[in-house]
Design a protein around this motif. Structure first.
Motif, PDB file in Angstrom:
ATOM      1  N   SER A  83      -5.768 -10.440 -41.865  1.00  0.00           N
ATOM      2  CA  SER A  83      -7.177 -11.082 -40.793  1.00  0.00           C
ATOM      3  C   SER A  83      -7.894 -10.699 -41.098  1.00  0.00           C
ATOM      4  CB  SER A  83      -7.293  -9.514 -39.947  1.00  0.00           C
ATOM      5  OG  SER A  83      -5.826  -9.042 -38.825  1.00  0.00           O
TER       6      SER A  83
ATOM      7  N   ASN B 181      -8.938 -16.367 -35.550  1.00  0.00           N
ATOM      8  CA  ASN B 181      -9.688 -15.561 -34.668  1.00  0.00           C
ATOM      9  C   ASN B 181      -8.812 -14.765 -33.621  1.00  0.00           C
ATOM     10  OD1 ASN B 181     -12.378 -15.081 -35.976  1.00  0.00           O
ATOM     11  ND2 ASN B 181     -12.379 -16.753 -34.788  1.00  0.00           N
ATOM     12  N   ALA B 182      -8.313 -15.670 -33.446  1.00  0.00           N
ATOM     13  CA  ALA B 182      -7.045 -15.345 -32.246  1.00  0.00           C
ATOM     14  C   ALA B 182      -6.154 -14.017 -32.576  1.00  0.00           C
ATOM     15  CB  ALA B 182      -6.517 -16.420 -31.002  1.00  0.00           C
ATOM     16  N   PHE B 183      -5.385 -14.125 -34.314  1.00  0.00           N
ATOM     17  CA  PHE B 183      -4.181 -14.337 -35.017  1.00  0.00           C
ATOM     18  C   PHE B 183      -5.093 -12.707 -35.400  1.00  0.00           C
ATOM     19  CE2 PHE B 183      -1.583 -17.750 -36.089  1.00  0.00           C
ATOM     20  CZ  PHE B 183      -1.391 -18.083 -34.581  1.00  0.00           C
ATOM     21  N   LYS B 184      -6.059 -12.464 -35.645  1.00  0.00           N
ATOM     22  CA  LYS B 184      -7.352 -11.496 -36.162  1.00  0.00           C
ATOM     23  C   LYS B 184      -6.764 -10.101 -35.502  1.00  0.00           C
ATOM     24  CE  LYS B 184     -11.479 -13.061 -38.566  1.00  0.00           C
ATOM     25  NZ  LYS B 184     -12.656 -13.153 -38.400  1.00  0.00           N
ATOM     26  N   SER B 185      -6.908 -10.496 -34.018  1.00  0.00           N
ATOM     27  CA  SER B 185      -6.877  -9.307 -33.180  1.00  0.00           C
ATOM     28  C   SER B 185      -5.423  -9.194 -33.142  1.00  0.00           C
ATOM     29  CB  SER B 185      -7.019  -9.717 -31.536  1.00  0.00           C
ATOM     30  OG  SER B 185      -5.606 -10.376 -31.181  1.00  0.00           O
TER      31      SER B 185
ATOM     32  N   SER C  58     -10.745 -20.469 -34.179  1.00  0.00           N
ATOM     33  CA  SER C  58     -10.702 -19.984 -32.451  1.00  0.00           C
ATOM     34  C   SER C  58      -9.357 -19.773 -32.763  1.00  0.00           C
ATOM     35  CB  SER C  58     -10.589 -21.088 -31.574  1.00  0.00           C
ATOM     36  OG  SER C  58     -12.164 -21.174 -31.274  1.00  0.00           O
ATOM     37  N   VAL C  59      -8.142 -20.074 -33.951  1.00  0.00           N
ATOM     38  CA  VAL C  59      -6.761 -19.565 -34.034  1.00  0.00           C
ATOM     39  C   VAL C  59      -6.840 -18.194 -35.042  1.00  0.00           C
ATOM     40  CG1 VAL C  59      -4.534 -20.419 -34.834  1.00  0.00           C
ATOM     41  CG2 VAL C  59      -5.387 -21.710 -33.095  1.00  0.00           C
TER      42      VAL C  59
END
Length: 461
Positions: free
Chosen positions: A285, A328-332, A325-326
């Motif tokens: 992340s 950052n989405a995986f970070k969550s 974007s991808v």
């Protein structure tokens, strides 16, 4: 005249006398132009400066013990479209066929029909001028019982010292697992499927044991073939390690499976052994998304979840904004993220080389379907046989040795820098590569066990 034609049903028993096949059930299909015969281990050779081919036929469905070794003159090699839509280059032979009291020569294409319901397909070219098809009926030229069919073949060869082999997996209906069971039986061994979830073990210094459902003790096995799905890696490897501690040979050791399943550790091992891979970044992340993208050469790039399998959790980010974007989405998800340079010149293609005991036994090229960047047959990709280069073979063999795998599916991509290694699979599937290459890879796996155990058959009297 139509009244002079023979009426046959949708399936019939036929014989191919010149190939020493006394009885084989054929699917009658007027929609198919050329007849087809199930054949594996197809090998071309020269005889008197003419093209011939040798091949194995297993004429009876779900019976791996009946094997006919055949040779035939090659009259042609054609690209034929199968019922699944795949185009395949096949050898064409001409041989007599007998149906009822009638015999004549027909053309037959040789292909692996293991995934089909019939070992032979009887096409319209063979029927023209001779037959009419009544699709509502079957075996209009005569039925045969199992006993009658068996009587036409020689008795099965059995061995006094056949090995006792366990197939350790999760689904007995998978093509790969069925083929391995069939191959083991065909070579005279006792081979059984054992569901991973239904095995349990007793850890004890004096009497260690492995049990299967109902209390069956598995200590007497000579060898085990672990085919462990990713979700069962921990338990499956623990079980495999227990077999190893009890001196049962395992075709892929637990330690080798574990390190192959650890994508980053396996890549680190491969790099340490001098094997080139696409430039790869790894983070947990990451806060510095821009630097991670820059690290692998910018967009477009591949982003993967570390736990993804068979193309799942894999995204192609074509622009820097899409990549951000991808990621950052995986970070969550607080997930481990792997980013990798995108090899554009591969054009949606990669190679799968199947390695057994340090030898490449088969190779295919996988082509992604339209609109897809992943060359994965599970996603609708097309597999075609290829002849890998010496360098590609060297990489596949070196990779399997680096991970200490007896059996491995090695994935390679062709780039402008030369071949690059993508991944090494410790439980590679057989269906795509066997059907594309017409090679009996399941048998090669059983032979590998025989060689490791120095097994020599003793035929029963």
């Amino acid at each position: 005249m139509e009244q002079d034609k023979i009426i046959i049903g949708s399936e019939e028993w036929v014989s191919l006398p010149d190939l020493n096949i006394p009885a084989i059930k054929a699917r009658v299909d007027s929609g198919a132009k050329t007849s087809a015969l199930h054949a594996v281990n197809i090998e071309p050779f020269q005889r008197n400066n003419e093209a011939w081919v040798s091949f194995d036929v297993y004429p009876l469905q779900d019976n791996g013990k009946k094997r006919i070794r055949c040779q035939a003159f090659v009259i042609d090699k054609r690209v034929i479209k199968s019922s699944t839509g795949n185009r395949e280059s096949r050898y064409i032979i001409k041989t007599p066929i007998t149906i009822g009291n009638e015999s004549w020569d027909i053309e037959i294409s040789l292909t692996n029909r293991d995934s089909m319901g019939y070992r032979m397909l009887f096409g319209r070219e063979a029927m023209i001028g001779r037959m009419l098809v009544d699709p509502e009926n079957s075996f209009m030229m005569g039925r045969m019982s199992e006993e009658e069919v068996s009587h036409k073949y020689q008795a099965d060869v059995t061995f006094k010292n056949g090995l006792n082999i366990g197939l350790l997996a999760s689904n007995p209906e998978l093509y790969s697992n069925k083929r391995i069971i069939e191959a083991g039986q065909r070579r005279g061994h006792k081979i059984e499927f054992y569901n991973l979830r239904q095995c349990y073990m007793k850890l004890d210094a004096q009497t260690p044991e492995i049990h299967y459902r109902g209390g069956k003790i598995l200590n007497g096995l000579d060898a085990v073939i672990p085919r462990i799905r990713p979700s069962m890696t921990f338990y499956g490897c623990t079980l495999t390690r227990q077999f190893e501690s009890q001196n049962v040979f395992c075709l892929n050791k637990a330690a080798a499976i574990r390190q192959a399943r650890d994508k980053i550790f396996s890549l680190q091992l491969l790099l340490k052994n001098g094997i080139e891979i696409p430039t790869t970044g790894f983070a947990n992340s990451p806060l510095d998304t821009n630097d991670l993208i820059k690290m692998v050469g910018g967009s477009p790039l591949i982003i993967k979840l570390l736990e993804g399998t068979q193309g799942k959790g894999v995204v192609l980010a074509e622009t820097k904004k899409a990549a951000e974007s991808v990621i950052n989405a995986f970070k969550s998800l607080n997930a481990n993220i792997l980013v990798q340079e995108f090899i554009k010149e591969a054009n949606g293609k990669d190679l799968r080389l199947f390695v057994i005991n340090g030898k490449v036994v088969a190779a295919i090229q996988r082509t992604a379907p339209p609109g897809e960047f992943r060359a994965n047959v599970h996603l609708g990709g097309i597999a075609t046989p290829i002849r890998p280069t010496a360098e590609e073979k060297r990489i596949a063999i070196k990779a399997s040795k680096a991970l200490d795998l007896d059996v491995a599916g090695v994935d390679i991509i062709r780039s402008s820098k030369g071949p690059l290694l993508l991944e090494v699979n410790s439980s590679p599937g057989l269906e795509g590569i066997e059907n594309a290459t017409n090679k009996d890879i399941a048998e090669q796996m059983i032979i590998a066990i025989e060689k490791k155990l120095n097994w020599k058959p003793i035929i029963e009297d």
